[in-house]
Scaffold this motif. Structure first.
Motif, PDB file in Angstrom:
ATOM      1  N   ALA A 138      -1.872  10.670   2.043  1.00  3.87           N
ATOM      2  CA  ALA A 138      -2.667  11.528   2.728  1.00  3.87           C
ATOM      3  C   ALA A 138      -1.929  12.562   3.367  1.00  3.87           C
ATOM      4  O   ALA A 138      -2.073  13.905   3.141  1.00  3.87           O
ATOM      5  N   ILE A 170       5.214  10.392   2.291  1.00  2.00           N
ATOM      6  CA  ILE A 170       4.563   9.259   1.994  1.00  2.00           C
ATOM      7  C   ILE A 170       4.728   7.964   2.996  1.00  2.00           C
ATOM      8  O   ILE A 170       5.887   7.591   3.114  1.00  2.00           O
ATOM      9  N   ASP A 209       0.199   5.354   1.009  1.00  2.00           N
ATOM     10  CA  ASP A 209      -0.794   6.291   1.848  1.00  2.00           C
ATOM     11  C   ASP A 209      -0.113   7.774   1.537  1.00  2.00           C
ATOM     12  O   ASP A 209       0.770   7.897   2.091  1.00  2.00           O
ATOM     13  N   THR A 235       4.656   3.907   3.052  1.00  2.00           N
ATOM     14  CA  THR A 235       4.345   2.803   2.312  1.00  2.00           C
ATOM     15  C   THR A 235       4.854   1.475   3.033  1.00  2.00           C
ATOM     16  O   THR A 235       5.483   1.204   3.773  1.00  2.00           O
ATOM     17  N   GLU A 236       3.806   0.403   2.731  1.00  2.00           N
ATOM     18  CA  GLU A 236       3.789  -0.833   3.520  1.00  2.00           C
ATOM     19  C   GLU A 236       4.579  -1.847   2.437  1.00  2.00           C
ATOM     20  O   GLU A 236       3.921  -1.822   1.409  1.00  2.00           O
ATOM     21  N   SER A 290       0.872  -1.167  -0.024  1.00  5.22           N
ATOM     22  CA  SER A 290       0.100  -0.059  -0.104  1.00  5.22           C
ATOM     23  C   SER A 290       0.661   1.413   0.033  1.00  5.22           C
ATOM     24  O   SER A 290       2.041   1.288   0.659  1.00  5.22           O
TER      25      SER A 290
END
Length: 756
Positions: A53, A113, A51, A115-116, A49
């Motif tokens: 936001a 950011i 993200d 990030t997974e 993922s």
């Protein structure tokens, strides 16, 4: 010749050294968005993922792009894999692009950011990639790769494709002739070694940088980029953003160093960002991003086995070159046959070239791609063989040197080339004849020789006579090595005009005639004939116009001192400016002077370079000091000797970097540990030899303009091998790994002493 063969300053020399040149990073546009990459900390992982936001809430951040925002383009290489999709394949691979109103805001956005990832086992080196049980990096099948850059550098076919048991072998090609078993059976002495070379960054000062401006009226794109290949960039972008090539205008800005590393990389990503936002976007890599995620020269493993009789007859060569292409193949393995199996007439040989994929950035071209690595292996093995059979290493090379008409590994016949002439010049040089004096001073002397095939691509050019009586030459090539100056000299010579009255204009992809990539030592060789053809047509038009004004046959006219005059009657003349103005006046019945040229070279013009290194080795520290470096190169015809010597000197110093200093190093997790110039060692001024001697040999190329050959690639190839042979001469120790750093030399000396 009136102008060719005379030292001529580069037309862009003064603007560059005074800082007047504007590079792509200097350009701004109203509403410019600054782009910054968010990159992977893993060498191999599933991308679960992203993200953005928090990044989007930051002041100045306008948009964050991920792979989901981009069209699902079929992946053939790095240029198509714009942002990581479902997994990452090297440390530093971009996963998102942040667009902001300032560089600082873009960087803040990239840092914000989240990030997974799910880490996966990485394949990090050649040995791991070759294992049959290695995890497949491309389970669905390795992409075919892009062969454009390989072809632009002269990589040809000719070898037989063979299969491999490893899932990470992208290409395997073999070149064979004679009976290898019989060849080694006839040998009385056999030398066999394995060699390793590191990944090397091209080391250019200006990073990768692109600015793309979106035209809201036409929907087209204007691309300003530091590239060696503007038409290649245009076609790649057009295909990926869904535009016809005519809607993409590429302006190749002055290149602050390329050396093969600036073809196509992030330009399509920036173009898509500009198209999606409707605003101009600029991406300029940081130095760390350059080291992490550009396209460096690949690491290699080479095995060379040579057999010979004691009277100095080489009977067999068995060689294998394995290159670590990173996450995408490059089609460069085809060069292995030419580079390892063509320079010498060895009757029985087998050359195998292999490309493997690993969890590293995809490799790219770097000034004579793969040639320094192959020369290091072949030329040091040849030197070791000479010692084993008590033969003079230079005479051994002369005895087996290929000549025009001899077969290459590809079974093609050698065209005209100057390998023998370079060896003759090396044998006659005082540094070789007096080598015992250097040895008496505790130094070692080593030689090596190597060549480059030279690239071929079609090209066109145009020539206009302007109202001042000067010439304007229009080309579409990118000048990264002084080629515009040399093209101007060709035009001046062909027309009969002083070079200061010739202006070469390099157009963009919309206004300039087609030219191939500036790589592979080929621009002068491919564009030059088109320029001469255009100039000769313009010259004939000029003479025909003058014949009417002078009432003389065009065959009886000549051009000299800015005039057209009757041969033998210098007082009967008309200025070129007057002729041009007559074609440009209102109501004139005479068409302007405008010549066209187009040409497609059908054969290569190989260039060879021989080098001699004189070194001193500190037995306690392993430090190697280069006292003398002799560089002898066949230029065909030196159009601008000053520029040729500049290429020879610059290439040799880069070869010194290959030999003693440079290498991108990764840890056991695939993390790059040489990510800045603090950690990545480049040769400095104090590392250059006390005596750098440059000698030009001229063996004219049959189809080169006035006999010229390309000169950019050959001087980098032989340096590391010559230095290695000099170290062996001084210490009786053979180094088999590049770079030959002081710790490695010291370790080899210690091993020798322990063995003794």
């Amino acid at each position: 010749m009136s102008h060719i063969g005379k030292d001529t300053p580069l037309v862009d020399g003064r603007p560059k050294v005074t800082g007047a040149i504007r590079y792509a990073g200097d350009l701004v546009r109203p509403g410019l968005l600054h782009a910054r990459l968010a990159t992977s900390p893993y060498a191999h992982a599933r991308l679960l993922s992203i993200d953005a936001a928090a990044a989007l809430r930051l002041p100045g951040v306008v948009r964050v792009l991920t792979a989901k925002d981009l069209p699902p383009i079929p992946v053939r290489g790095r240029a198509q894999l714009l942002l990581a999709r479902d997994r990452v394949m090297f440390h530093g691979q971009p996963v998102a692009l942040v667009l902001a109103d300032s560089e600082a805001a873009a960087q803040d956005g990239a840092d914000a950011i989240v990030t997974e990832y799910e880490p996966l086992p990485p394949v990090l080196d050649i040995e791991a990639a070759l294992r049959s049980d290695a995890p497949a990096l491309w389970p669905e099948g390795i992409p075919g790769g892009s062969a454009e850059e390989a072809a632009a550098h002269g990589a040809g076919g000719g070898g037989a494709q063979t299969r491999s048991s490893s899932p990470n072998v992208a290409n395997r090609v073999a070149f064979e002739r004679g009976d290898l078993t019989a060849g080694f059976a006839a040998a009385e002495v056999v030398v066999e070694r394995e060699y390793h070379t590191a990944s090397v960054h091209q080391g250019y000062l200006e990073p990768q940088v692109t600015l793309v401006d979106h035209d809201p009226l036409t929907g087209g794109l204007d691309v300003y980029t530091s590239t060696q290949s503007s038409f290649y960039v245009r076609d790649t972008i057009a295909a990926m953003v869904g535009l016809d090539p005519g809607s993409v205008r590429v302006v190749a800005t002055p290149v602050g160093g390329g050396f093969g590393g600036k073809f196509v990389l992030y330009q399509p990503l920036v173009a898509l960002a500009a198209k999606l936002t409707g605003r101009p976007v600029r991406l300029q890599l940081t130095r760390m991003e350059e080291m992490l995620a550009a396209n460096p020269a690949p690491p290699t493993r080479l095995r060379v086995k040579l057999g010979a009789t004691r009277d100095g007859r080489i009977t067999a060569l068995d060689a294998e070159m394995v290159m670590d292409s990173g996450c995408f193949p490059s089609a460069m393995a085809m060069l292995s046959g030419y580079l390892l199996g063509s320079n010498y007439t060895i009757p029985n040989q087998r050359i195998v070239g292999i490309e493997v994929v690993t969890c590293k950035p995809s490799g790219g071209a770097y000034r004579a791609p793969l040639a320094p690595q192959c020369a290091f292996a072949l030329e040091t093995a040849l030197d070791e063989l000479a010692v084993a059979i008590a033969a003079d290493p230079l005479e051994l090379r002369q005895r087996h040197a290929s000549r025009p008409g001899d077969p290459m590994a590809t079974r093609q016949a050698w065209p005209g080339m100057g390998l023998s002439e370079v060896l003759e010049a090396l044998a006659a040089h005082p540094a070789w004849r007096d080598r015992d004096l250097a040895r008496a001073a505790g130094r070692g002397v080593g030689i090596a020789v190597a060549g480059w095939p030279g690239g071929t691509e079609p090209a066109a050019a145009a020539c206009a006579l302007d109202s001042s009586g000067g010439l304007e030459i229009h080309v579409g090539s990118v000048d990264i090595t002084g080629t515009n100056t040399a093209l101007g000299l060709l035009a001046a010579e062909a027309f009969g005009l002083d070079p200061e009255h010739v202006r070469v204009v390099a157009g963009d992809t919309r206004s300039g005639p087609f030219a191939g990539s500036s790589g592979g030592s080929k621009i002068l060789y491919t564009v030059g004939p088109a320029v001469i053809q255009a100039v000769e047509e313009a010259r004939q038009q000029t003479l025909e116009l003058a014949s009417q004004m002078l009432e003389a046959d065009p065959a009886d006219l000549e051009i000299a001192d800015g005039n057209v005059r009757v041969k033998g009657s210098p007082d009967s003349a008309v200025p070129l400016a007057k002729i041009a103005q007559r074609t440009m006046s209102f109501g004139s019945r005479h068409a302007p002077v405008f010549g066209h040229g187009r040409h497609a070279q059908k054969g290569n013009a190989p260039g060879f370079c021989g080098q001699l290194a004189e070194v001193e080795v500190d037995r306690d520290t392993g430090e190697v000091k280069l006292h003398r470096l002799v560089v002898i190169q066949d230029a065909g015809r030196a159009i601008n000797p000053a520029s040729v010597r500049g290429q020879m000197a610059g290439g040799a110093v880069q070869g010194l970097g290959w030999g003693l200093f440079e290498g991108l190093m990764y840890d056991q997790h695939g993390q790059l540990v040489t990510a800045t110039f603090t950690d990545y060692a480049l040769p400095r001024v104090e590392h250059t030899p006390e005596h750098l001697e440059l000698q030009i040999v001229e063996v004219p190329a049959e189809s080169g303009p006035f006999g010229a050959r390309g000169v950019g690639e050959p001087p980098v190839i032989a340096t590391a091998a010559a230095v290695a042979n000099a170290i062996a001469d001084a210490t009786r120790v053979r180094l088999t790994e590049l770079p030959m750093t002081a710790p490695r030399v010291r370790q080899a000396l210690a091993a020798r002493d322990a063995g003794a």
